[in-house]
Design a protein around this motif. Structure first.
Motif, mmCIF file in Angstrom:
data_model
loop_
_atom_site.group_PDB
_atom_site.id
_atom_site.type_symbol
_atom_site.label_atom_id
_atom_site.label_comp_id
_atom_site.label_asym_id
_atom_site.label_seq_id
_atom_site.Cartn_x
_atom_site.Cartn_y
_atom_site.Cartn_z
ATOM 1 N N GLU A 89 1.864 -12.181 13.023
ATOM 2 C CA GLU A 89 1.021 -12.193 14.483
ATOM 3 C C GLU A 89 0.210 -10.758 14.728
ATOM 4 O OE1 GLU A 89 1.192 -14.607 16.047
ATOM 5 O OE2 GLU A 89 2.947 -15.831 15.023
ATOM 6 N N ILE A 90 0.317 -9.949 13.777
ATOM 7 C CA ILE A 90 -0.388 -8.653 13.938
ATOM 8 C C ILE A 90 -1.542 -8.669 12.897
ATOM 9 C CG2 ILE A 90 -0.031 -6.005 13.852
ATOM 10 C CD1 ILE A 90 2.926 -6.498 14.425
ATOM 11 N N ASP A 91 -2.743 -8.108 13.588
ATOM 12 C CA ASP A 91 -3.923 -7.866 13.013
ATOM 13 C C ASP A 91 -3.943 -6.563 12.170
ATOM 14 O OD1 ASP A 91 -6.404 -8.398 11.965
ATOM 15 O OD2 ASP A 91 -7.500 -8.213 13.937
ATOM 16 N N VAL A 92 -3.457 -6.680 11.058
ATOM 17 C CA VAL A 92 -3.077 -5.488 10.125
ATOM 18 C C VAL A 92 -2.912 -5.872 8.678
ATOM 19 C CG1 VAL A 92 -0.622 -5.384 10.515
ATOM 20 C CG2 VAL A 92 -1.740 -3.137 9.931
ATOM 21 N N GLU A 93 -3.537 -5.019 7.799
ATOM 22 C CA GLU A 93 -3.337 -5.290 6.456
ATOM 23 C C GLU A 93 -2.121 -5.119 6.060
ATOM 24 O OE1 GLU A 93 -6.447 -3.927 3.192
ATOM 25 O OE2 GLU A 93 -4.803 -2.277 3.309
ATOM 26 N N VAL A 94 -1.498 -5.875 5.153
ATOM 27 C CA VAL A 94 -0.240 -5.552 4.574
ATOM 28 C C VAL A 94 -0.441 -5.828 2.983
ATOM 29 C CG1 VAL A 94 2.012 -6.390 4.752
ATOM 30 C CG2 VAL A 94 0.562 -6.950 6.734
ATOM 31 N N GLY A 95 0.484 -4.657 2.154
ATOM 32 C CA GLY A 95 0.379 -4.751 0.941
ATOM 33 C C GLY A 95 1.679 -5.098 0.169
ATOM 34 N N PHE A 96 1.817 -5.756 -0.665
ATOM 35 C CA PHE A 96 2.995 -6.258 -1.445
ATOM 36 C C PHE A 96 2.842 -5.761 -3.106
ATOM 37 C CE2 PHE A 96 2.909 -9.047 2.292
ATOM 38 C CZ PHE A 96 3.863 -8.816 2.705
ATOM 39 N N GLU A 97 3.728 -5.415 -3.471
ATOM 40 C CA GLU A 97 3.618 -5.123 -5.217
ATOM 41 C C GLU A 97 3.786 -6.555 -5.683
ATOM 42 O OE1 GLU A 97 6.604 -2.668 -6.859
ATOM 43 O OE2 GLU A 97 5.843 -0.794 -5.432
ATOM 44 N N ILE A 98 3.179 -6.974 -6.535
ATOM 45 C CA ILE A 98 2.933 -8.172 -7.152
ATOM 46 C C ILE A 98 3.669 -8.632 -8.442
ATOM 47 C CG2 ILE A 98 0.582 -8.547 -6.190
ATOM 48 C CD1 ILE A 98 -0.315 -8.975 -9.178
ATOM 49 N N TYR A 99 4.150 -7.330 -9.142
ATOM 50 C CA TYR A 99 4.988 -7.342 -10.222
ATOM 51 C C TYR A 99 5.521 -6.133 -10.517
ATOM 52 C CZ TYR A 99 1.194 -7.456 -13.334
ATOM 53 O OH TYR A 99 0.126 -7.006 -14.025
ATOM 54 N N ARG A 100 6.607 -6.285 -11.243
ATOM 55 C CA ARG A 100 7.377 -4.833 -11.670
ATOM 56 C C ARG A 100 6.663 -4.112 -12.604
ATOM 57 N NH1 ARG A 100 10.650 -9.269 -11.345
ATOM 58 N NH2 ARG A 100 12.302 -9.390 -9.794
ATOM 59 N N HIS A 101 6.798 -2.639 -12.270
ATOM 60 C CA HIS A 101 6.505 -1.830 -13.405
ATOM 61 C C HIS A 101 4.904 -1.766 -13.312
ATOM 62 C CE1 HIS A 101 10.679 -1.629 -14.300
ATOM 63 N NE2 HIS A 101 10.561 -2.686 -14.624
ATOM 64 N N GLN A 102 3.920 -2.327 -12.481
ATOM 65 C CA GLN A 102 2.686 -2.358 -12.464
ATOM 66 C C GLN A 102 2.057 -1.726 -11.060
ATOM 67 O OE1 GLN A 102 0.461 -2.931 -15.063
ATOM 68 N NE2 GLN A 102 2.219 -3.684 -16.732
ATOM 69 N N SER A 103 0.974 -1.351 -11.007
ATOM 70 C CA SER A 103 0.156 -0.837 -9.942
ATOM 71 C C SER A 103 -0.551 -1.876 -9.210
ATOM 72 C CB SER A 103 -0.404 0.350 -10.092
ATOM 73 O OG SER A 103 -1.600 -0.036 -11.143
ATOM 74 N N ALA A 104 -0.596 -3.133 -9.574
ATOM 75 C CA ALA A 104 -1.382 -4.107 -8.865
ATOM 76 C C ALA A 104 -0.855 -4.547 -7.571
ATOM 77 C CB ALA A 104 -1.531 -5.295 -9.829
ATOM 78 N N ARG A 105 -1.486 -4.939 -6.737
ATOM 79 C CA ARG A 105 -1.306 -5.160 -5.195
ATOM 80 C C ARG A 105 -1.788 -6.421 -4.828
ATOM 81 N NH1 ARG A 105 3.009 -1.747 -3.083
ATOM 82 N NH2 ARG A 105 1.806 -1.754 -1.081
ATOM 83 N N LEU A 106 -1.002 -6.923 -4.010
ATOM 84 C CA LEU A 106 -1.426 -8.157 -3.147
ATOM 85 C C LEU A 106 -1.754 -7.638 -1.728
ATOM 86 C CD1 LEU A 106 -1.914 -11.075 -2.537
ATOM 87 C CD2 LEU A 106 0.539 -11.544 -2.007
ATOM 88 N N TRP A 107 -2.749 -7.718 -1.274
ATOM 89 C CA TRP A 107 -3.202 -7.075 0.029
ATOM 90 C C TRP A 107 -3.542 -8.355 0.936
ATOM 91 C CZ3 TRP A 107 -2.111 -2.314 1.019
ATOM 92 C CH2 TRP A 107 -2.230 -1.398 -0.038
ATOM 93 N N ILE A 108 -2.949 -8.672 2.078
ATOM 94 C CA ILE A 108 -3.216 -9.578 3.031
ATOM 95 C C ILE A 108 -3.994 -8.896 4.150
ATOM 96 C CG2 ILE A 108 -2.033 -11.472 4.368
ATOM 97 C CD1 ILE A 108 0.269 -11.712 2.528
ATOM 98 N N GLU A 109 -5.009 -9.380 4.391
ATOM 99 C CA GLU A 109 -5.777 -8.804 5.434
ATOM 100 C C GLU A 109 -6.002 -9.745 6.532
ATOM 101 O OE1 GLU A 109 -9.696 -8.025 3.696
ATOM 102 O OE2 GLU A 109 -8.835 -6.336 2.369
ATOM 103 N N ARG A 110 -6.964 -9.577 7.563
ATOM 104 C CA ARG A 110 -6.934 -10.495 8.734
ATOM 105 C C ARG A 110 -7.387 -11.870 8.178
ATOM 106 N NH1 ARG A 110 -11.517 -9.383 13.140
ATOM 107 N NH2 ARG A 110 -12.834 -9.914 11.309
ATOM 108 N N ASP A 111 -8.635 -11.901 7.211
ATOM 109 C CA ASP A 111 -9.253 -13.088 7.047
ATOM 110 C C ASP A 111 -9.163 -13.297 5.611
ATOM 111 O OD1 ASP A 111 -10.223 -13.632 9.741
ATOM 112 O OD2 ASP A 111 -11.692 -11.690 9.504
ATOM 113 N N ARG A 112 -8.591 -12.550 4.876
ATOM 114 C CA ARG A 112 -8.419 -12.934 3.350
ATOM 115 C C ARG A 112 -7.276 -12.208 2.651
ATOM 116 N NH1 ARG A 112 -12.856 -9.658 -0.096
ATOM 117 N NH2 ARG A 112 -11.987 -7.353 0.245
ATOM 118 N N ALA A 113 -7.109 -12.554 1.511
ATOM 119 C CA ALA A 113 -5.977 -11.874 0.925
ATOM 120 C C ALA A 113 -6.566 -11.553 -0.445
ATOM 121 C CB ALA A 113 -4.835 -12.912 0.367
#
Length: 377
Positions: free
Chosen positions: A146-170
């Motif tokens: 419900e909050i209009d803020v970018e949130v980041g998640f690690e997408i798999y172990r031992h890597q620096s890639a990220r999944l960012w969920i923004e207001r209008d896109r991921a």
């Protein structure tokens, strides 16, 4: 390319048809329903890092400063504060604005002791405080949906890639994972049709159009279908990720702009790939993308501070005015260049598949697009 074929540039593609699979009982989410005081605490700590501490050093040092120098420090902090408030939806960048404010305070106090030395400590402390504010604002909780803020998640172990969920896109951030030359891939949240928590039961990989495949490991994962695009990635709490995606889909703005023909798509992807290529044989480096905003905002704020000191002090030395003008021009050049590049790259990230592409794998919720995928009930 026909209606049922992918062009070679995006291959290999996943199978067009998956296999029917029954949902399995999955793990419950470890995230709470809400994090009490999340917003107030984050902005309180952020305000201390960007405004209160730098401002305190300027006010403390104004007894020994020329009026113009004190005002210049206030101008630098004001610019950093305005940028922080304008960028409030992206807390991972708060550290940069805190650093800019702390540097402004340290610059005008350098000639004073002990204020100048202590202000240099703030150059380290303020970004660290902003990091604490970032982590508090994005602490796991279902209220993030419900909050209009970018949130980041690690997408798999031992890597620096990220999944960012923004207001209008991921966004799947791939650059560091892939070593350069691969454009981040994004999906418009307004087109999300399926956000399915599940798990990977056997080691596998999920191909991405024109980029390296995402390696999958046994464990929790989330599957996202948006338009013709589809992702499967490991995340620690897929139920939380799916809940955020579903809720934001209902409020997201449409991102439906893009190349209307294959030639325009090729031109856009060629340009975007060049911007993310590591430094080889004279090509642009990824690090240059980071260099531009740092130098741009730093030089621009320093130019404004020098201009303030010149006006307040009645300065007439041509060399000083020339230095001020040079700093302002450098700052404006790099900031505008960064903003233009960032805008076009964001546009390219949404165009990983060319116009009129078929679906990327089987999008049906009751099937597994790869053999190792099991949806949760």
């Amino acid at each position: 390319m026909t209606a049922h074929e992918h062009i070679p540039e995006v291959l290999p593609a996943p199978p067009e048809t998956g296999t029917e699979v029954a949902p399995v009982a999955g793990q419950p989410s470890a995230a709470p329903e809400s994090v009490p005081g999340r917003r107030a605490q984050a902005f309180g700590i952020g305000a201390a890092a960007v405004v209160v501490i730098p401002l305190g050093f300027v006010v403390w040092g104004m007894r020994g400063l020329e009026p113009g120098a004190g005002i210049a420090g206030l101008v630098g902090i004001a610019v950093a504060t305005a940028a922080w408030l304008a960028d409030a939806r992206t807390p991972r960048r708060w550290g940069g604005w805190a650093l800019l404010a702390a540097l402004s305070a340290a610059y005008v106090n350098l000639a004073l002791a002990p204020v100048g030395l202590v202000a240099l400590v703030a150059v380290i402390a303020c970004p660290l405080l902003a990091r604490v504010a970032h982590e508090r604002f994005t602490a796991p909780g279902f209220d993030l949906a419900e909050i209009d803020v970018e949130v980041g998640f690690e997408i798999y172990r031992h890597q620096s890639a990220r999944l960012w969920i923004e207001r209008d896109r991921a966004v799947l951030a791939l650059k560091r994972m892939a070593g350069g030359g691969n454009v981040d891939q994004a999906i418009p949240l307004s087109e999300v049709e399926l956000a399915q928590p599940g798990e990977i039961v056997a080691g596998d990989s999920w191909p991405l159009p024109g980029a390296m495949a995402v390696r999958l490991s046994e464990g929790p994962a989330v599957r996202v279908v948006a338009g013709e695009q589809q992702w499967i990635v490991n995340v620690e709490d897929p139920r939380l990720v799916a809940a955020i995606l579903r809720r934001r889909q209902s409020a997201a703005w449409s991102q439906r702009t893009g190349p209307q023909d294959l030639g325009s798509w090729h031109a856009l992807r060629k340009w975007a790939t060049a911007q993310t290529t590591t430094f080889r044989n004279g090509k642009k480096s990824q690090s240059y993308r980071v260099f531009r905003p740092i130098v741009g905002f730093g030089a621009g704020v320093l130019g404004l501070m020098l201009l303030t000191m010149q006006i307040a002090g009645g300065g007439t030395a041509p060399s000083t005015w020339l230095a001020t003008a040079v700093m302002l021009l450098i700052g404006g050049f790099f900031v505008v260049g960064w903003l233009r590049q960032r805008t076009r790259l964001g546009h390219a990230e949404l165009q990983s598949l060319p116009p009129n592409s078929p679906p990327w794998g089987d999008p049906r919720p009751e099937v597994a697009p790869i053999s190792g995928w099991r949806p949760w009930s």
